[in-house]
Write a protein that holds these residues in place. Structure first.
Motif, short mmCIF file in Angstrom:
data_model
loop_
_atom_site.label_atom_id
_atom_site.label_comp_id
_atom_site.label_asym_id
_atom_site.label_seq_id
_atom_site.Cartn_x
_atom_site.Cartn_y
_atom_site.Cartn_z
N MET A 172 0.84 -1.18 0.00
CA MET A 172 0.00 0.00 0.00
C MET A 172 0.88 1.23 0.00
N ARG A 173 0.36 2.30 -0.63
CA ARG A 173 1.05 3.58 -0.66
C ARG A 173 0.15 4.62 -0.01
N ILE A 174 0.73 5.72 0.42
CA ILE A 174 -0.03 6.82 0.99
C ILE A 174 0.39 8.09 0.28
N GLU A 175 -0.60 8.89 -0.09
CA GLU A 175 -0.33 10.17 -0.72
C GLU A 175 -0.80 11.29 0.20
N VAL A 176 -0.07 12.40 0.17
CA VAL A 176 -0.40 13.59 0.96
C VAL A 176 -0.93 14.67 0.01
N ASP A 177 -2.06 15.26 0.36
CA ASP A 177 -2.58 16.40 -0.40
C ASP A 177 -1.96 17.65 0.21
N ASP B 103 8.18 4.46 -0.16
CA ASP B 103 7.39 4.30 -1.39
C ASP B 103 6.21 3.37 -1.14
N GLU B 104 6.47 2.25 -0.53
CA GLU B 104 5.45 1.28 -0.15
C GLU B 104 5.53 1.10 1.35
N VAL B 105 4.38 1.15 2.01
CA VAL B 105 4.36 0.97 3.46
C VAL B 105 4.61 -0.50 3.76
N PRO B 106 5.65 -0.81 4.55
CA PRO B 106 5.92 -2.21 4.91
C PRO B 106 4.75 -2.81 5.69
N ALA B 107 4.53 -4.09 5.52
CA ALA B 107 3.40 -4.78 6.15
C ALA B 107 3.36 -4.54 7.66
N GLU B 108 4.53 -4.52 8.29
CA GLU B 108 4.56 -4.36 9.75
C GLU B 108 4.18 -2.94 10.20
N LEU B 109 4.13 -1.99 9.29
CA LEU B 109 3.76 -0.61 9.63
C LEU B 109 2.38 -0.22 9.11
N GLU B 110 1.71 -1.13 8.41
CA GLU B 110 0.41 -0.80 7.80
C GLU B 110 -0.64 -0.39 8.83
N LYS B 111 -0.71 -1.09 9.93
CA LYS B 111 -1.73 -0.78 10.94
C LYS B 111 -1.56 0.65 11.46
N ARG B 112 -0.33 1.02 11.79
CA ARG B 112 -0.06 2.37 12.30
C ARG B 112 -0.29 3.42 11.21
N ALA B 113 0.07 3.10 9.98
CA ALA B 113 -0.12 4.04 8.88
C ALA B 113 -1.61 4.27 8.62
N ARG B 114 -2.40 3.21 8.66
CA ARG B 114 -3.85 3.35 8.47
C ARG B 114 -4.46 4.21 9.59
N ALA C 70 -7.78 15.55 6.89
CA ALA C 70 -8.09 14.55 5.87
C ALA C 70 -7.20 14.74 4.64
N ALA C 71 -5.92 14.95 4.90
CA ALA C 71 -4.95 15.23 3.83
C ALA C 71 -4.22 13.98 3.34
N LEU C 72 -4.51 12.83 3.93
CA LEU C 72 -3.82 11.61 3.57
C LEU C 72 -4.79 10.64 2.89
N GLU C 73 -4.27 9.93 1.87
CA GLU C 73 -5.10 8.98 1.15
C GLU C 73 -4.31 7.70 0.91
N ILE C 74 -4.95 6.58 1.19
CA ILE C 74 -4.33 5.27 0.97
C ILE C 74 -4.60 4.84 -0.47
N LYS C 75 -3.55 4.36 -1.10
CA LYS C 75 -3.63 3.79 -2.46
C LYS C 75 -3.20 2.35 -2.34
#
Length: 64
Positions: free
Chosen positions: A1-6, A38-49, A58-63
């Motif tokens: 998963m990736r995250i973009e910032v507006d 570039d890609e959120v590592p699996a072990e950090l996905e929960k915290r990133a979400r 609401a400036a962050l979006e998951i791709k």
């Protein structure tokens, strides 16, 4: 998963940095947050979400 910032919505409050410091950092101007992976590592996905969910602007979006 990736995250973009507006950058137009981000106010640099850094809630995301506090929740996922290995994924986000404040830019040089301390006004806009940057995603440092570039890609959120699996072990950090929960915290990133959680960081995306808690962003006050609401400036962050998951791709997936």
């Amino acid at each position: 998963m990736r995250i973009e910032v507006d950058p137009d919505r981000c106010e640099g409050q850094a809630v995301c940095v506090g929740l996922a410091p290995k994924v986000f950092e404040l830019g040089d101007d301390d006004e806009v947050v940057r995603v440092v992976v570039d890609e959120v590592p699996a072990e950090l996905e929960k915290r990133a979400r959680k960081a995306v969910e808690k962003c006050p602007m609401a400036a962050l979006e998951i791709k997936e």
